[in-house]
Design a protein around this motif. Structure first.
Motif, PDB file in Angstrom:
ATOM      1  N   GLN A 132     -20.848  13.853 -43.016  1.00  0.00           N
ATOM      2  CA  GLN A 132     -20.992  14.486 -41.714  1.00  0.00           C
ATOM      3  C   GLN A 132     -20.530  13.511 -40.628  1.00  0.00           C
ATOM      4  OE1 GLN A 132     -24.943  15.959 -41.057  1.00  0.00           O
ATOM      5  NE2 GLN A 132     -24.512  16.716 -38.993  1.00  0.00           N
ATOM      6  N   PHE A 133     -19.791  14.020 -39.643  1.00  0.00           N
ATOM      7  CA  PHE A 133     -19.253  13.166 -38.582  1.00  0.00           C
ATOM      8  C   PHE A 133     -20.036  13.341 -37.291  1.00  0.00           C
ATOM      9  CE2 PHE A 133     -16.553  12.756 -34.807  1.00  0.00           C
ATOM     10  CZ  PHE A 133     -16.239  11.414 -34.900  1.00  0.00           C
ATOM     11  N   PHE A 134     -20.301  12.215 -36.604  1.00  0.00           N
ATOM     12  CA  PHE A 134     -20.967  12.205 -35.303  1.00  0.00           C
ATOM     13  C   PHE A 134     -20.120  11.416 -34.317  1.00  0.00           C
ATOM     14  CE2 PHE A 134     -24.326  12.934 -38.298  1.00  0.00           C
ATOM     15  CZ  PHE A 134     -25.296  13.692 -37.641  1.00  0.00           C
ATOM     16  N   THR A 135     -19.959  11.951 -33.114  1.00  0.00           N
ATOM     17  CA  THR A 135     -19.271  11.171 -32.082  1.00  0.00           C
ATOM     18  C   THR A 135     -20.243  10.200 -31.414  1.00  0.00           C
ATOM     19  OG1 THR A 135     -19.708  12.944 -30.489  1.00  0.00           O
ATOM     20  CG2 THR A 135     -17.543  12.932 -31.582  1.00  0.00           C
ATOM     21  N   ASP A 136     -21.518  10.551 -31.381  1.00  0.00           N
ATOM     22  CA  ASP A 136     -22.541   9.736 -30.729  1.00  0.00           C
ATOM     23  C   ASP A 136     -23.346   8.987 -31.790  1.00  0.00           C
ATOM     24  OD1 ASP A 136     -24.574   8.619 -29.284  1.00  0.00           O
ATOM     25  OD2 ASP A 136     -25.430  10.511 -28.564  1.00  0.00           O
ATOM     26  N   PRO A 137     -23.279   7.640 -31.814  1.00  0.00           N
ATOM     27  CA  PRO A 137     -24.028   6.897 -32.838  1.00  0.00           C
ATOM     28  C   PRO A 137     -25.540   7.084 -32.731  1.00  0.00           C
ATOM     29  CG  PRO A 137     -23.048   5.393 -31.219  1.00  0.00           C
ATOM     30  CD  PRO A 137     -22.464   6.738 -30.976  1.00  0.00           C
ATOM     31  N   SER A 138     -26.053   7.339 -31.536  1.00  0.00           N
ATOM     32  CA  SER A 138     -27.494   7.574 -31.402  1.00  0.00           C
ATOM     33  C   SER A 138     -27.902   8.895 -32.049  1.00  0.00           C
ATOM     34  CB  SER A 138     -27.907   7.559 -29.925  1.00  0.00           C
ATOM     35  OG  SER A 138     -27.820   6.250 -29.396  1.00  0.00           O
ATOM     36  N   ALA A 139     -27.020   9.874 -31.969  1.00  0.00           N
ATOM     37  CA  ALA A 139     -27.292  11.143 -32.653  1.00  0.00           C
ATOM     38  C   ALA A 139     -27.304  10.935 -34.162  1.00  0.00           C
ATOM     39  CB  ALA A 139     -26.247  12.190 -32.257  1.00  0.00           C
ATOM     40  N   VAL A 164     -32.796  -0.304 -40.473  1.00  0.00           N
ATOM     41  CA  VAL A 164     -31.502  -0.632 -39.873  1.00  0.00           C
ATOM     42  C   VAL A 164     -30.918  -1.870 -40.543  1.00  0.00           C
ATOM     43  CG1 VAL A 164     -30.360  -1.476 -37.772  1.00  0.00           C
ATOM     44  CG2 VAL A 164     -32.047   0.374 -37.622  1.00  0.00           C
ATOM     45  N   VAL A 165     -29.630  -1.801 -40.825  1.00  0.00           N
ATOM     46  CA  VAL A 165     -28.852  -2.965 -41.257  1.00  0.00           C
ATOM     47  C   VAL A 165     -27.770  -3.185 -40.210  1.00  0.00           C
ATOM     48  CG1 VAL A 165     -27.297  -3.915 -43.003  1.00  0.00           C
ATOM     49  CG2 VAL A 165     -29.286  -2.561 -43.718  1.00  0.00           C
ATOM     50  N   THR A 166     -27.640  -4.416 -39.733  1.00  0.00           N
ATOM     51  CA  THR A 166     -26.645  -4.694 -38.704  1.00  0.00           C
ATOM     52  C   THR A 166     -25.955  -6.019 -38.965  1.00  0.00           C
ATOM     53  OG1 THR A 166     -26.282  -5.003 -36.316  1.00  0.00           O
ATOM     54  CG2 THR A 166     -28.374  -5.763 -37.204  1.00  0.00           C
ATOM     55  N   ALA A 167     -24.706  -6.129 -38.491  1.00  0.00           N
ATOM     56  CA  ALA A 167     -23.957  -7.388 -38.536  1.00  0.00           C
ATOM     57  C   ALA A 167     -23.791  -7.956 -37.134  1.00  0.00           C
ATOM     58  CB  ALA A 167     -22.581  -7.148 -39.172  1.00  0.00           C
ATOM     59  N   ASN A 168     -24.573  -7.452 -36.190  1.00  0.00           N
ATOM     60  CA  ASN A 168     -24.347  -7.688 -34.762  1.00  0.00           C
ATOM     61  C   ASN A 168     -25.135  -8.891 -34.245  1.00  0.00           C
ATOM     62  OD1 ASN A 168     -24.014  -7.489 -31.990  1.00  0.00           O
ATOM     63  ND2 ASN A 168     -24.196  -5.259 -31.961  1.00  0.00           N
ATOM     64  N   LYS A 169     -24.499 -10.089 -34.279  1.00  0.00           N
ATOM     65  CA  LYS A 169     -25.199 -11.292 -33.823  1.00  0.00           C
ATOM     66  C   LYS A 169     -25.472 -11.273 -32.327  1.00  0.00           C
ATOM     67  CE  LYS A 169     -20.609 -12.561 -33.677  1.00  0.00           C
ATOM     68  NZ  LYS A 169     -19.498 -12.004 -34.475  1.00  0.00           N
ATOM     69  N   ALA A 170     -24.582 -10.659 -31.534  1.00  0.00           N
ATOM     70  CA  ALA A 170     -24.804 -10.602 -30.085  1.00  0.00           C
ATOM     71  C   ALA A 170     -26.048  -9.777 -29.760  1.00  0.00           C
ATOM     72  CB  ALA A 170     -23.582 -10.023 -29.386  1.00  0.00           C
ATOM     73  N   LEU A 171     -26.225  -8.660 -30.445  1.00  0.00           N
ATOM     74  CA  LEU A 171     -27.403  -7.816 -30.241  1.00  0.00           C
ATOM     75  C   LEU A 171     -28.674  -8.562 -30.622  1.00  0.00           C
ATOM     76  CD1 LEU A 171     -28.608  -4.960 -29.687  1.00  0.00           C
ATOM     77  CD2 LEU A 171     -28.276  -4.490 -32.124  1.00  0.00           C
ATOM     78  N   LEU A 172     -28.646  -9.267 -31.749  1.00  0.00           N
ATOM     79  CA  LEU A 172     -29.827  -9.989 -32.204  1.00  0.00           C
ATOM     80  C   LEU A 172     -30.156 -11.161 -31.293  1.00  0.00           C
ATOM     81  CD1 LEU A 172     -28.929  -9.880 -35.967  1.00  0.00           C
ATOM     82  CD2 LEU A 172     -30.906  -8.755 -34.929  1.00  0.00           C
ATOM     83  N   PRO A 209     -23.838   1.405 -26.787  1.00  0.00           N
ATOM     84  CA  PRO A 209     -24.134   2.238 -27.959  1.00  0.00           C
ATOM     85  C   PRO A 209     -24.816   1.480 -29.095  1.00  0.00           C
ATOM     86  CG  PRO A 209     -21.904   2.646 -27.169  1.00  0.00           C
ATOM     87  CD  PRO A 209     -22.407   1.466 -26.408  1.00  0.00           C
ATOM     88  N   ALA A 210     -24.473   0.209 -29.281  1.00  0.00           N
ATOM     89  CA  ALA A 210     -25.081  -0.552 -30.382  1.00  0.00           C
ATOM     90  C   ALA A 210     -26.595  -0.665 -30.187  1.00  0.00           C
ATOM     91  CB  ALA A 210     -24.439  -1.936 -30.466  1.00  0.00           C
ATOM     92  N   ARG A 211     -26.992  -1.126 -29.031  1.00  0.00           N
ATOM     93  CA  ARG A 211     -28.423  -1.295 -28.778  1.00  0.00           C
ATOM     94  C   ARG A 211     -29.144   0.049 -28.778  1.00  0.00           C
ATOM     95  NH1 ARG A 211     -31.257  -3.747 -23.265  1.00  0.00           N
ATOM     96  NH2 ARG A 211     -33.420  -3.609 -24.004  1.00  0.00           N
ATOM     97  N   ALA A 212     -28.564   1.032 -28.110  1.00  0.00           N
ATOM     98  CA  ALA A 212     -29.217   2.343 -28.007  1.00  0.00           C
ATOM     99  C   ALA A 212     -29.403   2.979 -29.383  1.00  0.00           C
ATOM    100  CB  ALA A 212     -28.392   3.265 -27.102  1.00  0.00           C
ATOM    101  N   SER A 213     -28.395   2.887 -30.226  1.00  0.00           N
ATOM    102  CA  SER A 213     -28.477   3.540 -31.534  1.00  0.00           C
ATOM    103  C   SER A 213     -29.458   2.819 -32.464  1.00  0.00           C
ATOM    104  CB  SER A 213     -27.094   3.632 -32.181  1.00  0.00           C
ATOM    105  OG  SER A 213     -26.502   2.363 -32.338  1.00  0.00           O
ATOM    106  N   VAL A 214     -29.487   1.494 -32.416  1.00  0.00           N
ATOM    107  CA  VAL A 214     -30.447   0.757 -33.244  1.00  0.00           C
ATOM    108  C   VAL A 214     -31.873   1.071 -32.805  1.00  0.00           C
ATOM    109  CG1 VAL A 214     -31.314  -1.557 -33.784  1.00  0.00           C
ATOM    110  CG2 VAL A 214     -28.862  -1.088 -33.902  1.00  0.00           C
TER     111      VAL A 214
END
Length: 436
Positions: free
Chosen positions: A60-67, A102-110, A87-92
């Motif tokens: 299934q495809f979503f344009t909005d990662p939070s959705a 949640v699994v993330t590779a986002n060092k800036a967010l962390l 979008p990264a912070r909002a969706s997590v």
């Protein structure tokens, strides 16, 4: 626990596609190891029609990662968008609020919000896993959090940015300038069009702040790190290091001291005989200094689709098995406020390169300013030709000072005095030397 773990991936670029391929390729092995089937059931991306190197036809495809993060079509949310906000912070946050791991590779967010996200995950009884955020395929997060749980860690340091290591390696091996190597790194995709985040040391600092939290049980404070990049490293420095038996590496260093936790990112001279000096190209390396194991060095690919995907899938497999570790090793509320320690007495000393006018008394004036601050010089040497040979009177010559152990502030004070005296006209190059 349901029979199938349904995964949603936000961001299907190089890493996201590699994760989807690896989950498909290792489907049977993962099911055997975790006791559950793991499948990608949904994804989000900006362009649904873009050609991707992964089969997502049944998803299934979503344009909005939070959705996507809130969708009942997934059990686990993989964030590969990047960035500390948006979008990264909002969706997590959405995924965790809905009780989804949640699994993330986002060092800036962390680095920016890791403690708050960990607290939210714990409140919702969800996992927050981020092995891929530091050093790519090297399992450094699990090593610090679980593998060395019985150790008291004194120091963690390493090469955490492949772009910088590639540039410094090529400068040494091929005698190319910094500018030439940076240009090649950009052509090969190792460096961004704007490389400041990498070469300025900021990427390394984000990763170091995560490692410091895991190693010392403190809250993440990326602003508490002293940062220097590699922009001012020249071929003259590379050649001088080689003559002295060293290589120059950009290191991130975090260590426990009597005054708190010292965190620093800077070019460093490391002896060629040490394991970390042998790490060349785009590889990363992390060394842990702990009481029970002494020194442990892990080396491996620090970036790239497959290496990063390996770390992401390892986290997914843990969650499929029901593993729920406190993200930073202890509950978020138990993380200590970080006490920032000043740059300590540097036991390895300093390499200082100056451009000095070739006039009587210039060297003596420099040595006097060092001595006034108790800085003992191991050696003073001319670099790049003989004094006076083919030069106009008073033309500057390269001078390299090697100090014994001293403190950062004394070196800086001495150099400020030397500049005030007019003994040198251009800023000094200062690189710390690690003797270990």
């Amino acid at each position: 626990m349901s029979e199938t773990l349904r995964v949603g991936i936000a961001g299907v670029g190089t890493v996201g596609a590699a994760v989807a391929r690896l989950l498909a390729r290792q489907s049977e092995a993962l099911a055997s190891r975790t006791g559950r089937k793991i499948i990608v059931t949904a994804f989000s991306a900006r362009d649904p029609g873009k050609e991707r190197d992964a089969d997502l036809s049944g998803c299934q495809f979503f344009t909005d990662p939070s959705a996507l993060a809130a969708s009942p079509a997934i059990d686990l949310f993989v964030e590969l968008i990047g960035g500390a906000e948006g979008p990264a912070r909002a969706s997590v946050e959405t995924a965790l609020t809905h009780g989804k791991s949640v699994v993330t590779a986002n060092k800036a967010l962390l680095a920016a919000h890791g403690v708050e996200l960990a607290a939210l995950a714990e409140q919702k009884h969800a996992a927050l896993a981020f092995e891929a955020s530091v050093a790519g395929g090297i399992p450094i997060v699990k090593t610090l959090r679980e593998g060395l749980a019985g150790n008291s860690i004194r120091r963690v340091y390493g090469i955490l940015n492949g772009t910088c290591n590639y540039i410094l390696s090529r400068m040494e091996r091929e005698g190319l300038s910094f500018e030439q190597c940076l240009s090649e790194a950009q052509k090969l995709g190792y460096a961004e069009a704007d490389p400041t985040f990498d070469i300025g040391g900021f990427d390394t600092a984000h990763k170091l702040s995560i490692l410091a939290s895991l190693a010392f049980g403190v809250k993440i404070e990326p602003d508490a790190i002293d940062i220097e990049g590699i922009e001012r490293v020249t071929l003259a420095d590379i050649e001088a290091a080689a003559e002295l038996g060293f290589r120059i590496k950009l290191l991130g260093v975090a260590q426990r001291t009597a005054d708190g936790v010292e965190q620093r990112v800077h070019p460093t001279m490391v002896r060629k005989s040490t394991p970390i000096a042998e790490v060349m190209g785009v590889l990363n390396a992390v060394t842990i200094d702990a009481d029970a194991v002494n020194e442990l060095t892990l080396v491996g690919p620090g970036a790239g689709g497959d290496a990063t995907a390996s770390a992401v899938v390892a986290d997914i497999a843990d969650i499929a098995r029901g593993v729920r570790s406190a993200p930073f090793g202890v509950p978020a509320e138990g993380l200590l406020e970080l006490v920032r320690a000043p740059m300590r007495r540097h036991e390895g000393g300093y390499y200082i390169r100056l451009s000095v006018p070739d006039v009587p008394g210039a060297f003596a004036g420099i040595a006097t300013r060092m001595a006034e601050r108790g800085i003992s010089l191991e050696s003073i040497m001319q670099h790049g030709g003989k004094r006076g040979a083919g030069r106009e009177d008073g033309a500057p010559v390269g001078v390299i000072l090697i100090t014994h152990a001293t403190s950062e502030h004394l070196v800086r004070e001495a150099l400020e005095a030397i500049h005030r005296d007019g003994a040198v006209k251009t800023p000094a190059q200062v690189i710390r030397i690690e003797r270990e």
